[in-house]
Design an enzyme around this catalytic site. Structure first.
Site: not given
Ligand code: NAP
Length: 298
Positions: A54, A98, A121
């Site tokens: 990422k 995460q 997200d």
């Protein structure tokens, strides 16, 4: 006849090039770039490798990127305080945590503490609600379903009026992609059926799908005789079925019997190289969107 391959690897490249140009344009017009923070708690090798990917992608696009690594024993209160700091940082437009988090931390509480306007997200209940309403309400579609929709649209598959069958009803793939395909609008307007382990006759539903989206996590679940000739098949499944002794890497398989299916359907995604490369790409797209929203109120 062999089906056309829908390459997530190629479509990813296309979208990243578009995003890079958009970031350059943003910088020229506003003097700002998208800001993304990735919070990693602990040192699980799998999490480190996801975060690294990422971070690398964000940097390659010219983002202001912070990788904030925290020790395994960070308290829940300290993690919540860290999120609050980034919620109030005007140079940060996207906040990623995460998962999984250590057991002493309530991940639901942590994810819900992210400002929904920075939840790139798309997992915050506010953003799930916006997705349900559809249209202009949608800020950040969840990344894997958004990637699936891009693959369908960019491969030239007609969605309006199409019979879409989604195998799987998880919160991160099955349910959101079903809602997205049923909404009014481009790349949607489909007639959608969701099937799962309690569905009486899985095969009969799959057989009428113009677009079959499979997210079950069961290798070769979908048999060739379940596939409608000429249809588009999106295989989301990633199943480790062994180890390549030469490379030491896992052998991956999807949820669809790819070799047999490609002789029947019109278009199909491979595993790996189909849906997989799209998730981080869409995360970047959501972050650029968030940056515009925060910088220009768009
Ligand atoms: P999940 O949470 O385990 O959900 C699986 C769904 O499939 C459930 O709704 C389950 O039904 C259904 N299902 C399982 N076996 C079935 C069967 N035999 N017949 C009918 N339905 C069945 O999985 P997920 O998180 O959605 O992920 C699904 C797959 O996609 C996994 O292989 C995962 O690794 C992959 N994935 C890939 C990406 C990516 O490429 N970026 C991202 C996310 C997930 P019930 O609800 O009835 O149990």
């Amino acid at each position: 006849m062999t089906a056309e391959l829908i390459s997530g690897t190629d479509i990813r490249k296309e979208i990243l090039a578009e995003l890079k140009a958009e970031v350059e344009d943003m910088k020229a017009k506003t003097g700002k770039v998208p800001g993304l923070v990735t919070i990693l708690v602990g040192s699980s090798p799998a999490s480190i490798s996801y975060v690294t990917l990422k971070v690398k992608t964000a940097i390659s696009l010219g983002f202001h990127e912070i990788q904030d690594d925290q020790p395994d024993d960070i308290s829940e209160a300290d993690l919540l305080a860290l999120i609050d700091k980034y919620n109030n940082d005007p140079d940060i437009h996207g906040i990623l945590i995460q998962l999984p988090l250590p057991k002493h931390i309530d991940d639901k509480k942590v994810l819900n503490a992210i400002n929904p306007d920075k939840d790139v997200d798309g997992f915050h209940p506010v953003n799930v609600g916006r997705l349900m309403i559809g249209g202009d309400e949608v800020l950040y579609p969840p990344c894997t379903p958004a990637g699936i929709q891009e693959l369908i649209v960019r491969s030239g598959t007609e969605t309006s009026g199409a019979e879409v069958v989604v195998v799987g009803r998880s919160n991160i793939v099955g349910k959101p992609i079903a809602i997205m395909m049923a909404q009014k609008g481009k790349g949607a307007n489909s007639t959608v059926t969701i099937v799962h382990t309690r569905t009486k006759d899985l095969a009969s539903h799959c057989k009428r799908a113009d677009i079959l989206i499979v997210a079950a996590g069961v290798p070769d679940l979908v048999k060739p005789e379940w596939i409608k000739p000429g249809s588009t098949v999106i295989d989301v499944g990633v199943n480790r079925v062994g180890m390549n002794e030469k490379t030491g890497k896992a052998i991956l398989k999807g949820d669809v019997d790819f070799e047999a299916a490609k002789k029947i359907c019109g278009k199909i995604t491979p595993v790996p190289g189909g849906v997989g490369p799209m998730t981080i790409t869409m995360l970047m797209k959501n972050t650029v969107r968030s940056a515009w929203k925060h910088i220009e109120g768009k």
